[in-house]
Design a protein around this motif. Structure first.
Motif, PDB file in Angstrom:
ATOM      1  N   ARG A  23       0.837  -1.200   0.000  1.00 50.06           N
ATOM      2  CA  ARG A  23       0.000   0.000   0.000  1.00 50.06           C
ATOM      3  C   ARG A  23       0.874   1.254   0.000  1.00 50.06           C
ATOM      4  NH1 ARG A  23      -2.469  -3.784   3.111  1.00 50.06           N
ATOM      5  NH2 ARG A  23      -1.110  -3.279   4.880  1.00 50.06           N
ATOM      6  N   GLY A  24       0.252   2.349  -0.421  1.00 52.72           N
ATOM      7  CA  GLY A  24       0.932   3.634  -0.340  1.00 52.72           C
ATOM      8  C   GLY A  24       1.695   4.053  -1.576  1.00 52.72           C
TER       9      GLY A  24
ATOM     10  N   TRP B 296       4.554   3.122  -2.701  1.00 47.69           N
ATOM     11  CA  TRP B 296       5.999   3.239  -2.513  1.00 47.69           C
ATOM     12  C   TRP B 296       6.749   2.138  -3.268  1.00 47.69           C
ATOM     13  CZ3 TRP B 296       8.477   7.162   0.011  1.00 47.69           C
ATOM     14  CH2 TRP B 296       7.682   8.003   0.806  1.00 47.69           C
TER      15      TRP B 296
ATOM     16  N   THR C 103       7.504   7.578  -4.646  1.00 49.22           N
ATOM     17  CA  THR C 103       6.093   7.383  -4.351  1.00 49.22           C
ATOM     18  C   THR C 103       5.269   8.446  -5.071  1.00 49.22           C
ATOM     19  OG1 THR C 103       4.437   7.156  -2.595  1.00 49.22           O
ATOM     20  CG2 THR C 103       6.101   8.857  -2.298  1.00 49.22           C
TER      21      THR C 103
ATOM     22  N   THR D  70       2.208   8.971  -3.592  1.00 49.29           N
ATOM     23  CA  THR D  70       1.271   9.272  -2.498  1.00 49.29           C
ATOM     24  C   THR D  70       2.056   9.788  -1.293  1.00 49.29           C
ATOM     25  OG1 THR D  70       1.342   6.959  -1.773  1.00 49.29           O
ATOM     26  CG2 THR D  70      -0.458   7.600  -3.252  1.00 49.29           C
ATOM     27  N   TYR D  71       2.662  10.935  -1.458  1.00 47.97           N
ATOM     28  CA  TYR D  71       3.513  11.524  -0.430  1.00 47.97           C
ATOM     29  C   TYR D  71       2.678  11.976   0.768  1.00 47.97           C
ATOM     30  CZ  TYR D  71       6.963  14.838   1.516  1.00 47.97           C
ATOM     31  OH  TYR D  71       7.834  15.526   2.327  1.00 47.97           O
ATOM     32  N   THR D  72       3.067  11.537   1.959  1.00 48.77           N
ATOM     33  CA  THR D  72       2.353  11.914   3.179  1.00 48.77           C
ATOM     34  C   THR D  72       3.152  12.873   4.047  1.00 48.77           C
ATOM     35  OG1 THR D  72       3.244   9.974   4.336  1.00 48.77           O
ATOM     36  CG2 THR D  72       1.111   9.725   3.221  1.00 48.77           C
TER      37      THR D  72
ATOM     38  N   GLU E 241       7.982  10.149   6.742  1.00 53.58           N
ATOM     39  CA  GLU E 241       7.876   8.812   6.149  1.00 53.58           C
ATOM     40  C   GLU E 241       8.907   8.621   5.044  1.00 53.58           C
ATOM     41  OE1 GLU E 241       4.659   5.638   4.276  1.00 53.58           O
ATOM     42  OE2 GLU E 241       4.114   7.768   4.392  1.00 53.58           O
TER      43      GLU E 241
ATOM     44  N   ARG F 213      11.818   5.672   5.106  1.00 48.69           N
ATOM     45  CA  ARG F 213      11.944   4.663   4.048  1.00 48.69           C
ATOM     46  C   ARG F 213      13.281   4.780   3.322  1.00 48.69           C
ATOM     47  NH1 ARG F 213       7.275   1.863   2.462  1.00 48.69           N
ATOM     48  NH2 ARG F 213       5.374   2.486   3.567  1.00 48.69           N
TER      49      ARG F 213
END
Length: 258
Positions: free
Chosen positions: A87-88, A90, A103, A105-107, A111, A115
């Motif tokens: 998920r995500g 990455w 990624t 979907t950068y949060t 994070e 990673r």
């Protein structure tokens, strides 16, 4: 002692909003670590030790073949190994001369840093080097056309001075490129309009892209975190400088939208 880079001083604008915006306009992030070429890392199978380090977080493994052509029609092939998270969005990629984390979907930076350092730790025993030849950190941000960013105070007027006085209307193509360099690294700031399809006969204002790539040369593995911290701050300074007050209000969550 952590090394100081001359490249860290290339951007004098210092944002007060680093890591405090509640929203994000980031559409993709790429963090790349380059190292001296090690041919065996381009074999058909990825190093078992590297796989074992990442398999829990990135269980899906893909192998792609990269072909390069030389003089006289000769060609050479090597493999890149892509590890994908469940998920995500990455992924971690390993090639014979680079390690890449990305990624869509950068949060947030926390994070990304976690990673990236996990991937660095996994790669350290297999790359046969105690330094990176280059580290690159790239953020691509999209300011949506539905907010009409060129006219509604979303963009720094310094970027739109050519048409900010209203002389030109319906601007549908515009780009800037600013490359900052020092011996030990640099920063590339690019902005451009991304055209949107018409909604029937209605003109839809274009999106505005802010693309920032910060990079450092010859970084010791032990300085990976401090280099990333400085590059992240520099990339954000460039991004925040590119914004107008309306964009900052949006990112701070002060305009009531979600």
């Amino acid at each position: 002692m952590t090394r100081h880079f001359a490249a860290d001083e290339l951007v004098q604008f210092q944002s007060s909003n680093l890591n405090i915006f509640r929203k994000s306009l980031v559409t993709s992030v790429v963090c790349e670590f380059r190292f001296p070429t090690l041919i065996e890392l381009g074999d058909a199978k990825p190093p078992a030790r590297f796989v074992k380090s990442l398999r829990k977080k990135y269980p899906h493994i893909e192998t792609a073949t990269d072909v390069s052509f030389g003089f006289g029609g000769s060609s050479e092939s090597s493999h890149s190994h892509i590890f994908r998270a469940l998920r995500g969005g990455w992924s971690v990629s390993l090639k014979h001369s680079s390690l890449t984390i990305e990624t869509s979907t950068y949060t947030g930076y926390e994070e990304l840093l976690e990673r990236a350092l996990e991937a660095v730790q996994a790669a350290e025993p297999i790359i046969d080097s105690d330094f990176w030849t280059r580290i690159g950190l790239r953020y691509v941000n999209n300011l949506p056309g539905r907010y009409d960013p060129l006219r509604n105070g979303w963009i720094n007027p310094a970027l739109t001075a050519q048409f900010g006085d209203g002389t030109f209307r319906g601007v549908n193509e515009f780009a800037t490129r600013l490359l900052l360099n020092s011996d030990d690294g640099g920063c590339l700031l690019q902005t451009n309009l991304k055209r949107n399809p018409k909604n029937g006969d209605v003109f839809v204002p274009p999106d505005f892209i802010v693309d920032v790539d910060s990079f450092r040369n010859e970084v010791a593995l032990s300085d990976s975190k401090s280099a990333l911290d400085a590059m992240h701050a520099q990339a954000f300074n460039c991004f925040d400088w590119s914004l107008g007050d309306s964009a900052r209000e949006h990112l701070a969550g002060n305009n009531g939208e979600r």
